[in-house]
Scaffold this motif. Structure first.
Motif, PDB file in Angstrom:
ATOM      1  N   PRO A 151      24.071 -44.206  25.824  1.00 37.70           N
ATOM      2  CA  PRO A 151      24.548 -44.562  27.217  1.00 37.70           C
ATOM      3  C   PRO A 151      25.312 -42.944  27.946  1.00 37.70           C
ATOM      4  CG  PRO A 151      24.293 -46.555  26.529  1.00 37.70           C
ATOM      5  CD  PRO A 151      23.688 -46.242  25.527  1.00 37.70           C
ATOM      6  N   HIS A 152      26.108 -42.875  26.041  1.00 35.38           N
ATOM      7  CA  HIS A 152      27.455 -41.719  27.206  1.00 35.38           C
ATOM      8  C   HIS A 152      26.970 -41.164  27.523  1.00 35.38           C
ATOM      9  CE1 HIS A 152      26.704 -41.194  22.677  1.00 35.38           C
ATOM     10  NE2 HIS A 152      26.973 -40.076  22.569  1.00 35.38           N
ATOM     11  N   TYR A 153      25.841 -40.274  26.424  1.00 34.60           N
ATOM     12  CA  TYR A 153      25.323 -39.061  26.853  1.00 34.60           C
ATOM     13  C   TYR A 153      24.530 -39.339  28.349  1.00 34.60           C
ATOM     14  CZ  TYR A 153      21.726 -35.136  26.225  1.00 34.60           C
ATOM     15  OH  TYR A 153      20.669 -34.581  26.260  1.00 34.60           O
ATOM     16  N   TYR A 154      24.467 -40.422  29.277  1.00 32.38           N
ATOM     17  CA  TYR A 154      24.370 -40.079  29.900  1.00 32.38           C
ATOM     18  C   TYR A 154      25.053 -39.671  31.611  1.00 32.38           C
ATOM     19  CZ  TYR A 154      19.111 -39.888  28.389  1.00 32.38           C
ATOM     20  OH  TYR A 154      18.232 -39.256  27.361  1.00 32.38           O
ATOM     21  N   ARG A 155      26.145 -39.448  31.223  1.00 29.46           N
ATOM     22  CA  ARG A 155      27.361 -39.761  32.552  1.00 29.46           C
ATOM     23  C   ARG A 155      26.780 -38.083  33.204  1.00 29.46           C
ATOM     24  NH1 ARG A 155      30.131 -39.327  27.719  1.00 29.46           N
ATOM     25  NH2 ARG A 155      30.229 -37.275  27.821  1.00 29.46           N
ATOM     26  N   GLY A 156      26.716 -37.990  34.786  1.00 29.62           N
ATOM     27  CA  GLY A 156      27.593 -37.304  35.744  1.00 29.62           C
ATOM     28  C   GLY A 156      26.127 -36.666  36.264  1.00 29.62           C
ATOM     29  N   TRP A 157      25.370 -34.886  36.017  1.00 32.77           N
ATOM     30  CA  TRP A 157      24.379 -34.544  36.470  1.00 32.77           C
ATOM     31  C   TRP A 157      23.474 -34.788  35.418  1.00 32.77           C
ATOM     32  CZ3 TRP A 157      22.340 -31.087  32.549  1.00 32.77           C
ATOM     33  CH2 TRP A 157      22.656 -30.845  31.752  1.00 32.77           C
ATOM     34  N   ARG A 158      23.636 -35.473  34.737  1.00 33.99           N
ATOM     35  CA  ARG A 158      22.321 -36.051  33.192  1.00 33.99           C
ATOM     36  C   ARG A 158      21.217 -37.186  33.635  1.00 33.99           C
ATOM     37  NH1 ARG A 158      25.354 -34.221  28.007  1.00 33.99           N
ATOM     38  NH2 ARG A 158      24.425 -31.989  28.112  1.00 33.99           N
ATOM     39  N   ARG A 159      22.996 -38.343  34.649  1.00 33.00           N
ATOM     40  CA  ARG A 159      21.619 -39.621  35.158  1.00 33.00           C
ATOM     41  C   ARG A 159      20.950 -39.755  35.525  1.00 33.00           C
ATOM     42  NH1 ARG A 159      23.460 -43.666  33.739  1.00 33.00           N
ATOM     43  NH2 ARG A 159      22.737 -44.903  35.359  1.00 33.00           N
ATOM     44  N   THR A 160      20.378 -38.560  36.986  1.00 30.53           N
ATOM     45  CA  THR A 160      19.389 -38.055  37.878  1.00 30.53           C
ATOM     46  C   THR A 160      18.191 -37.185  37.326  1.00 30.53           C
ATOM     47  OG1 THR A 160      20.434 -36.761  39.055  1.00 30.53           O
ATOM     48  CG2 THR A 160      20.962 -38.875  39.195  1.00 30.53           C
ATOM     49  N   TYR A 161      17.030 -37.376  37.488  1.00 28.71           N
ATOM     50  CA  TYR A 161      16.201 -36.434  37.234  1.00 28.71           C
ATOM     51  C   TYR A 161      15.952 -34.926  38.534  1.00 28.71           C
ATOM     52  CZ  TYR A 161      11.501 -34.624  36.390  1.00 28.71           C
ATOM     53  OH  TYR A 161      10.489 -33.771  36.036  1.00 28.71           O
ATOM     54  N   ALA A 162      16.637 -35.575  39.280  1.00 26.83           N
ATOM     55  CA  ALA A 162      16.728 -33.901  39.789  1.00 26.83           C
ATOM     56  C   ALA A 162      17.640 -33.073  39.379  1.00 26.83           C
ATOM     57  CB  ALA A 162      17.653 -34.168  41.805  1.00 26.83           C
ATOM     58  N   VAL A 189      26.084 -18.399  30.446  1.00 31.11           N
ATOM     59  CA  VAL A 189      26.042 -20.324  31.843  1.00 31.11           C
ATOM     60  C   VAL A 189      25.179 -20.864  30.989  1.00 31.11           C
ATOM     61  CG1 VAL A 189      25.317 -20.379  34.434  1.00 31.11           C
ATOM     62  CG2 VAL A 189      25.569 -18.271  33.408  1.00 31.11           C
ATOM     63  N   ALA A 190      26.404 -21.948  31.100  1.00 25.72           N
ATOM     64  CA  ALA A 190      26.257 -23.479  30.595  1.00 25.72           C
ATOM     65  C   ALA A 190      26.528 -24.344  31.141  1.00 25.72           C
ATOM     66  CB  ALA A 190      26.886 -23.426  28.957  1.00 25.72           C
ATOM     67  N   ALA A 191      26.111 -24.059  32.651  1.00 24.61           N
ATOM     68  CA  ALA A 191      26.330 -25.169  34.043  1.00 24.61           C
ATOM     69  C   ALA A 191      25.135 -25.804  33.768  1.00 24.61           C
ATOM     70  CB  ALA A 191      26.836 -24.613  34.887  1.00 24.61           C
ATOM     71  N   PRO A 192      24.998 -27.122  34.629  1.00 28.51           N
ATOM     72  CA  PRO A 192      23.321 -27.997  34.790  1.00 28.51           C
ATOM     73  C   PRO A 192      22.694 -26.940  35.185  1.00 28.51           C
ATOM     74  CG  PRO A 192      25.903 -29.363  34.742  1.00 28.51           C
ATOM     75  CD  PRO A 192      26.523 -27.340  34.819  1.00 28.51           C
ATOM     76  N   ALA A 240      18.992 -44.004  32.853  1.00 29.68           N
ATOM     77  CA  ALA A 240      18.743 -42.930  33.563  1.00 29.68           C
ATOM     78  C   ALA A 240      17.569 -42.694  34.248  1.00 29.68           C
ATOM     79  CB  ALA A 240      19.115 -41.715  32.992  1.00 29.68           C
ATOM     80  N   GLU A 241      17.376 -42.505  35.231  1.00 32.56           N
ATOM     81  CA  GLU A 241      16.242 -41.928  35.829  1.00 32.56           C
ATOM     82  C   GLU A 241      15.388 -41.139  34.474  1.00 32.56           C
ATOM     83  OE1 GLU A 241      16.795 -39.755  38.602  1.00 32.56           O
ATOM     84  OE2 GLU A 241      18.157 -40.808  40.029  1.00 32.56           O
ATOM     85  N   THR A 242      15.471 -39.864  33.566  1.00 35.60           N
ATOM     86  CA  THR A 242      14.323 -39.644  32.498  1.00 35.60           C
ATOM     87  C   THR A 242      13.840 -40.895  31.808  1.00 35.60           C
ATOM     88  OG1 THR A 242      16.198 -39.342  31.457  1.00 35.60           O
ATOM     89  CG2 THR A 242      15.391 -37.472  33.205  1.00 35.60           C
ATOM     90  N   GLU A 243      13.007 -40.061  31.508  1.00 38.29           N
ATOM     91  CA  GLU A 243      12.426 -41.289  30.188  1.00 38.29           C
ATOM     92  C   GLU A 243      12.953 -41.154  28.908  1.00 38.29           C
ATOM     93  OE1 GLU A 243      10.613 -37.708  30.026  1.00 38.29           O
ATOM     94  OE2 GLU A 243      11.291 -38.724  30.985  1.00 38.29           O
ATOM     95  N   ASP A 244      11.900 -42.579  28.082  1.00 42.73           N
ATOM     96  CA  ASP A 244      12.971 -42.633  26.755  1.00 42.73           C
ATOM     97  C   ASP A 244      11.876 -41.788  25.822  1.00 42.73           C
ATOM     98  OD1 ASP A 244      15.463 -44.178  26.896  1.00 42.73           O
ATOM     99  OD2 ASP A 244      14.259 -45.797  27.914  1.00 42.73           O
ATOM    100  N   HIS A 245      10.561 -41.889  26.270  1.00 34.93           N
ATOM    101  CA  HIS A 245      10.066 -41.626  24.805  1.00 34.93           C
ATOM    102  C   HIS A 245       8.075 -40.856  26.340  1.00 34.93           C
ATOM    103  CE1 HIS A 245       6.405 -42.890  21.426  1.00 34.93           C
ATOM    104  NE2 HIS A 245       6.872 -41.100  21.816  1.00 34.93           N
ATOM    105  N   VAL A 246       8.206 -39.743  25.827  1.00 33.94           N
ATOM    106  CA  VAL A 246       6.966 -39.219  26.377  1.00 33.94           C
ATOM    107  C   VAL A 246       5.303 -38.507  25.801  1.00 33.94           C
ATOM    108  CG1 VAL A 246       7.877 -36.820  26.863  1.00 33.94           C
ATOM    109  CG2 VAL A 246       6.313 -37.286  28.514  1.00 33.94           C
ATOM    110  N   THR A 247       4.595 -38.479  25.807  1.00 35.85           N
ATOM    111  CA  THR A 247       3.328 -38.138  24.742  1.00 35.85           C
ATOM    112  C   THR A 247       2.566 -37.771  25.965  1.00 35.85           C
ATOM    113  OG1 THR A 247       2.123 -40.110  24.579  1.00 35.85           O
ATOM    114  CG2 THR A 247       3.778 -39.713  23.255  1.00 35.85           C
ATOM    115  N   ALA A 248       1.932 -36.554  25.715  1.00 33.54           N
ATOM    116  CA  ALA A 248       1.298 -36.027  26.360  1.00 33.54           C
ATOM    117  C   ALA A 248       0.160 -35.057  25.317  1.00 33.54           C
ATOM    118  CB  ALA A 248       1.533 -34.747  27.054  1.00 33.54           C
TER     119      ALA A 248
END
Length: 311
Positions: A142-153, A64-67, A192-200
């Motif tokens: 930008p080309h990576y963030y198309r369709g389902w990748r655009r939203t956090y949900a 399964v390689a679906a979103p 997109a809704e997701t972040e560019d950089h996360v540190t933790a």
């Protein structure tokens, strides 16, 4: 021959298709995707509906390689049809969706870099780790963030989609509940809704820590590595663009196709009753990384920069 159905023929599905077509004792009996972007061999039937593909083909293995979201529903339907199932990470971004269901024991989450040299022995007998570092530095434009990748949900954040290979590996090796989280999520480019950089810094019971530095706005050479600082003073580094060198030398790293084929074989062996491979990641084990990821995002300080990233 083992009959394999591939669900999803996009970027990741295309990688699976290349590995499956050349794998010994496997035959791709169908691809399910309403609009495949990967090149499907003319001899392989394409189904617009994964439900009709499952019913018509009765495959032995379903990849399964679906979103996320769709992926878990497909995986569970395939498991109920008594197929062995391999589902791409993270399968879902919703922790509550992982409440156990019949057939879940036939589902495994795909982390092909965990089959890299040396990691099977490490996972079979985990050492005591004081501190782990998960570093991801890649470029996603930008080309990576198309369709389902655009939203956090539908896609989750950088930790769900990008850094989960290393984070999931570390959390398999380091037991314990989360005591504290200190995290920052930076949004610069608004692609997109997701972040560019996360540190933790995630602190576990008893004091061990997991340090995360994951970014998708990096202009240098891509890397995704894990460094383990052991209680006995040793330091182990899992190397590669995506961990694929494991504990070995980068120049001798197996190919992505080799790692995927090892993963398919492990899933099929387990489904046939052999002892589980230490590198396999059962669906139930996905709960812990999702719990940690949820905690990081829930507690993170959010920084929204005024200008595009230049790094």
């Amino acid at each position: 021959m083992t009959r394999v159905l591939l669900v999803g023929a996009g970027e990741v599905g295309g990688k699976h298709l290349a590995a499956l077509v050349g794998a010994p004792r496997l035959t791709v009996c169908g691809v399910a995707d309403p609009a495949p972007s990967a090149r499907v061999p003319e001899t392989v039937p394409v189904f617009a509906s994964w439900r009709s593909a499952l019913t018509s083909l009765a495959p032995d293995l379903v990849v399964v390689a679906a979103p996320p979201g769709t992926a878990l529903a497909v995986a569970r339907a395939a498991a109920r049809a008594e197929a062995a199932v391999l589902v791409e990470k993270p399968a879902t971004t919703v922790l509550a969706a992982l409440a156990p269901e019949p057939g879940d024991q036939r589902i495994f989450v795909g982390f092909q870099p965990h089959f890299a040299p040396g990691l099977a022995a490490l996972l079979a007998q985990p050492p005591v780790i004081d501190r782990a570092e998960v570093r991801l530095a890649v470029r996603r434009d930008p080309h990576y963030y198309r369709g389902w990748r655009r939203t956090y949900a539908t896609a989750g954040g950088v930790l769900h989609q990008q850094a989960i290979h290393g984070l999931a590996l570390v959390l398999r090796l380091m037991p314990g509940n989360v005591d504290a989280v200190d995290a920052t999520a930076v949004h610069r480019r608004a692609l997109a809704e997701t972040e560019d950089h996360v540190t933790a810094v995630v602190t576990l019971d008893g004091g061990p820590t997991v340090h995360i530095d994951a970014r998708v706005d990096y202009r240098g050479q891509s890397v995704h590595e894990v460094v383990l600082h052991l209680a006995d003073g040793r330091r182990l580094q899992v190397r590669g663009r995506n961990l694929e060198a494991g504990l070995g030398e980068s120049a001798a790293a197996p190919t992505d196709e080799d790692l995927r084929r090892a993963m398919y074989a492990a899933v099929l062996d387990t489904a046939a009753g052999q002892p589980p491979h230490p590198c396999l990641y059962p669906l139930t084990a996905l709960r812990r990384p999702l719990e940690v990821i949820d905690g990081v995002y829930r507690d993170a300080r959010v920084v929204r920069a005024a200008h595009p990233a230049s790094s």
